[in-house]
Design a protein around this motif. Structure first.
Motif, PDB file in Angstrom:
ATOM      1  N   ALA A 123       0.813  -1.212   0.000  1.00 48.96           N
ATOM      2  CA  ALA A 123       0.000   0.000   0.000  1.00 48.96           C
ATOM      3  C   ALA A 123       0.846   1.261   0.000  1.00 48.96           C
ATOM      4  O   ALA A 123       0.382   2.328  -0.413  1.00 48.96           O
ATOM      5  CB  ALA A 123      -0.924   0.006   1.221  1.00 48.96           C
ATOM      6  N   ASP A 124       2.098   1.150   0.437  1.00 47.11           N
ATOM      7  CA  ASP A 124       2.968   2.317   0.506  1.00 47.11           C
ATOM      8  C   ASP A 124       4.096   2.227  -0.518  1.00 47.11           C
ATOM      9  O   ASP A 124       5.228   2.632  -0.248  1.00 47.11           O
ATOM     10  CB  ASP A 124       3.552   2.464   1.912  1.00 47.11           C
ATOM     11  N   THR A 125       3.776   1.667  -1.685  1.00 47.31           N
ATOM     12  CA  THR A 125       4.731   1.611  -2.797  1.00 47.31           C
ATOM     13  C   THR A 125       4.063   2.143  -4.059  1.00 47.31           C
ATOM     14  O   THR A 125       2.833   2.258  -4.123  1.00 47.31           O
ATOM     15  CB  THR A 125       5.201   0.168  -3.078  1.00 47.31           C
ATOM     16  N   ILE A 126       4.880   2.456  -5.055  1.00 45.39           N
ATOM     17  CA  ILE A 126       4.360   2.726  -6.391  1.00 45.39           C
ATOM     18  C   ILE A 126       4.159   1.373  -7.065  1.00 45.39           C
ATOM     19  O   ILE A 126       5.105   0.600  -7.218  1.00 45.39           O
ATOM     20  CB  ILE A 126       5.341   3.589  -7.203  1.00 45.39           C
ATOM     21  N   VAL A 127       2.929   1.056  -7.434  1.00 42.83           N
ATOM     22  CA  VAL A 127       2.600  -0.231  -8.060  1.00 42.83           C
ATOM     23  C   VAL A 127       2.540  -0.030  -9.578  1.00 42.83           C
ATOM     24  O   VAL A 127       1.693   0.717 -10.081  1.00 42.83           O
ATOM     25  CB  VAL A 127       1.263  -0.778  -7.539  1.00 42.83           C
ATOM     26  N   VAL A 128       3.451  -0.701 -10.287  1.00 43.22           N
ATOM     27  CA  VAL A 128       3.550  -0.561 -11.733  1.00 43.22           C
ATOM     28  C   VAL A 128       3.021  -1.831 -12.394  1.00 43.22           C
ATOM     29  O   VAL A 128       3.563  -2.922 -12.184  1.00 43.22           O
ATOM     30  CB  VAL A 128       5.006  -0.317 -12.179  1.00 43.22           C
ATOM     31  N   ILE A 129       1.967  -1.700 -13.169  1.00 43.82           N
ATOM     32  CA  ILE A 129       1.418  -2.811 -13.941  1.00 43.82           C
ATOM     33  C   ILE A 129       1.907  -2.654 -15.378  1.00 43.82           C
ATOM     34  O   ILE A 129       1.501  -1.731 -16.085  1.00 43.82           O
ATOM     35  CB  ILE A 129      -0.124  -2.834 -13.898  1.00 43.82           C
ATOM     36  N   ASP A 130       2.807  -3.526 -15.783  1.00 43.85           N
ATOM     37  CA  ASP A 130       3.410  -3.451 -17.111  1.00 43.85           C
ATOM     38  C   ASP A 130       2.570  -4.265 -18.083  1.00 43.85           C
ATOM     39  O   ASP A 130       2.544  -5.494 -18.023  1.00 43.85           O
ATOM     40  CB  ASP A 130       4.846  -3.980 -17.049  1.00 43.85           C
ATOM     41  N   GLU A 131       1.902  -3.576 -18.994  1.00 40.30           N
ATOM     42  CA  GLU A 131       0.961  -4.201 -19.924  1.00 40.30           C
ATOM     43  C   GLU A 131       1.459  -4.140 -21.374  1.00 40.30           C
ATOM     44  O   GLU A 131       0.691  -3.854 -22.285  1.00 40.30           O
ATOM     45  CB  GLU A 131      -0.401  -3.516 -19.826  1.00 40.30           C
ATOM     46  N   ALA A 132       2.712  -4.461 -21.584  1.00 37.12           N
ATOM     47  CA  ALA A 132       3.257  -4.416 -22.944  1.00 37.12           C
ATOM     48  C   ALA A 132       2.451  -5.281 -23.913  1.00 37.12           C
ATOM     49  O   ALA A 132       2.372  -4.973 -25.107  1.00 37.12           O
ATOM     50  CB  ALA A 132       4.716  -4.860 -22.931  1.00 37.12           C
ATOM     51  N   TYR A 133       1.845  -6.365 -23.403  1.00 35.47           N
ATOM     52  CA  TYR A 133       1.156  -7.330 -24.269  1.00 35.47           C
ATOM     53  C   TYR A 133      -0.366  -7.300 -24.084  1.00 35.47           C
ATOM     54  O   TYR A 133      -1.057  -8.224 -24.483  1.00 35.47           O
ATOM     55  CB  TYR A 133       1.683  -8.738 -23.976  1.00 35.47           C
ATOM     56  N   ILE A 134      -0.896  -6.247 -23.499  1.00 36.27           N
ATOM     57  CA  ILE A 134      -2.307  -6.210 -23.129  1.00 36.27           C
ATOM     58  C   ILE A 134      -3.238  -6.345 -24.330  1.00 36.27           C
ATOM     59  O   ILE A 134      -4.346  -6.880 -24.216  1.00 36.27           O
ATOM     60  CB  ILE A 134      -2.632  -4.914 -22.348  1.00 36.27           C
ATOM     61  N   ASP A 135      -2.824  -5.880 -25.508  1.00 37.59           N
ATOM     62  CA  ASP A 135      -3.716  -5.925 -26.673  1.00 37.59           C
ATOM     63  C   ASP A 135      -3.969  -7.340 -27.166  1.00 37.59           C
ATOM     64  O   ASP A 135      -4.889  -7.565 -27.952  1.00 37.59           O
ATOM     65  CB  ASP A 135      -3.132  -5.075 -27.805  1.00 37.59           C
TER      66      ASP A 135
END
Length: 355
Positions: free
Chosen positions: A176-188
């Motif tokens: 909860a006290d971090t920057i949460v990065v969701i890497d969606e390079a392949y989301i399409d």
């Protein structure tokens, strides 16, 4: 982290205190007929003027595509630049850490190493490389400032379930006290919705996407970061002033003006991915084809070294991932054209019982 929550305590003190460099074009954003502010060559060369340092026109079009506001976007020279910016903005060298998944995309660790930032890893569960928000939360300590979660994951191809992403954002005590990065390079290529729709719920969420995959523009080098305006301001402090060339901006705008080729390509690649999953799974040399939501498949062989040698001898280049945690005897195979995939399949089939 609830919307509106200040992230000031997460920012590196020197970044928070710095006066950002101000380029000539960042100080003036209107229209003019005589430009004498940036020491450019005034003669009629094709690219004699500096590009817009904030890519305003391009962000407007990307915002329409992804249903966000332009002030929620930071663009990078590939997603790699955005990964590096996030680590440099939030992690104090020699003190802080990031969280990644194992197995996972190696760029997070490479960028952390350059900045002297430790790497913590949350193992993905066998046999299907499943992610657990609770287990990830247990790996985090008081030094963790950024968590990188890749979905669909590279190299495994599987997605993190939307429920697990929501759990990371809302139920995890340590994350909860971090920057949460969701890497969606392949989301399409994935049937799952983008985490962009969760931006309104979490101030600390960053979603990365790219023009390299579905848009077929890997050579253009353009990564997209979607986040709260608060994080946008922080990253704009430290990015290079003209990090996205005018050529890149023009080519991206051209791609966005006609999305039909991209959509056609995505459908074709998904169909070929299904073909590879079926036909590779029928080969005697293959132990298992891991289900994929991306434009590649992770394939476990009886003997991946022999399979790799056979493919290279036939001029077929794939990626050896056998040294990654849980990926023993695995090759990552990108989905090619139908003809390219046929060459791959015929080469492996000709090996018979050798592997």
């Amino acid at each position: 982290m609830k919307p509106g929550t200040s992230l000031a305590h997460l920012v590196r003190p020197n970044v928070a205190a710095m006066t950002p460099y101000s380029s000539a074009r960042s100080e003036f954003s209107g229209e003019a007929s005589v430009w004498l502010d940036a020491n450019e060559n005034p003669h009629d060369f094709a690219w004699s003027r500096y590009p817009d340092p904030y890519q305003r026109e391009l962000k407007v079009e990307i915002a329409k595509l992804r249903n966000v506001s332009p002030d929620q976007i930071v663009l990078g020279n590939g997603s790699d630049e955005l990964i590096d910016l996030l680590i440099r903005a939030f992690c104090v060298p020699g003190r802080d850490s990031i969280l990644t998944m194992a197995p996972g995309f190696g760029m997070y660790e490479a960028a952390a190493a350059v900045s002297d930032v430790r790497v913590l890893r949350t193992p993905l569960s066998a046999p299907d490389f499943e992610f657990s928000a609770a287990e990830a939360d247990d790996e985090v300590d008081g030094t963790t400032r950024v968590a990188f979660l890749c979905t669909p994951n590279n190299p495994t191809g599987n997605s993190i379930s939307p429920n697990e992403i929501r759990s990371v954002l809302h139920d995890s005590a340590n994350l909860a006290d971090t920057i949460v990065v969701i890497d969606e390079a392949y989301i399409d290529f994935s049937p799952h919705p983008s985490a962009i729709e969760l931006l309104a719920e979490a101030e600390n969420l960053v979603v990365l996407q790219t023009f390299s995959k579905a848009f077929g523009a890997a050579g253009v080098r353009l990564g997209m970061g979607f986040m709260s305006p608060q994080i946008v301001e922080i990253l704009n402090r430290i990015k290079l002033p003209y990090n996205i060339s005018e050529l890149t901006q023009r080519e991206a705008l051209r791609s966005l003006a006609d999305l039909a080729p991209m959509h056609t390509s995505v459908v074709a690649l998904i169909n070929e991915r299904r073909r590879l999953e079926t036909e590779l799974g029928a080969l005697a040399s293959v132990v298992h084809v891991h289900p994929s939501d991306a434009n590649f498949v992770l394939v476990r062989f009886h003997d991946s070294e022999l399979a790799l040698k056979s493919l290279l001898a036939a001029g077929v280049v794939v990626r050896d991932r056998s040294t990654q945690p849980g990926c023993e005897n695995c090759l990552r195979i990108s989905v090619g054209t139908p003809d390219e995939n046929t060459v791959l399949l015929d080469t492996l089939a000709s090996m018979g019982g050798q592997v």
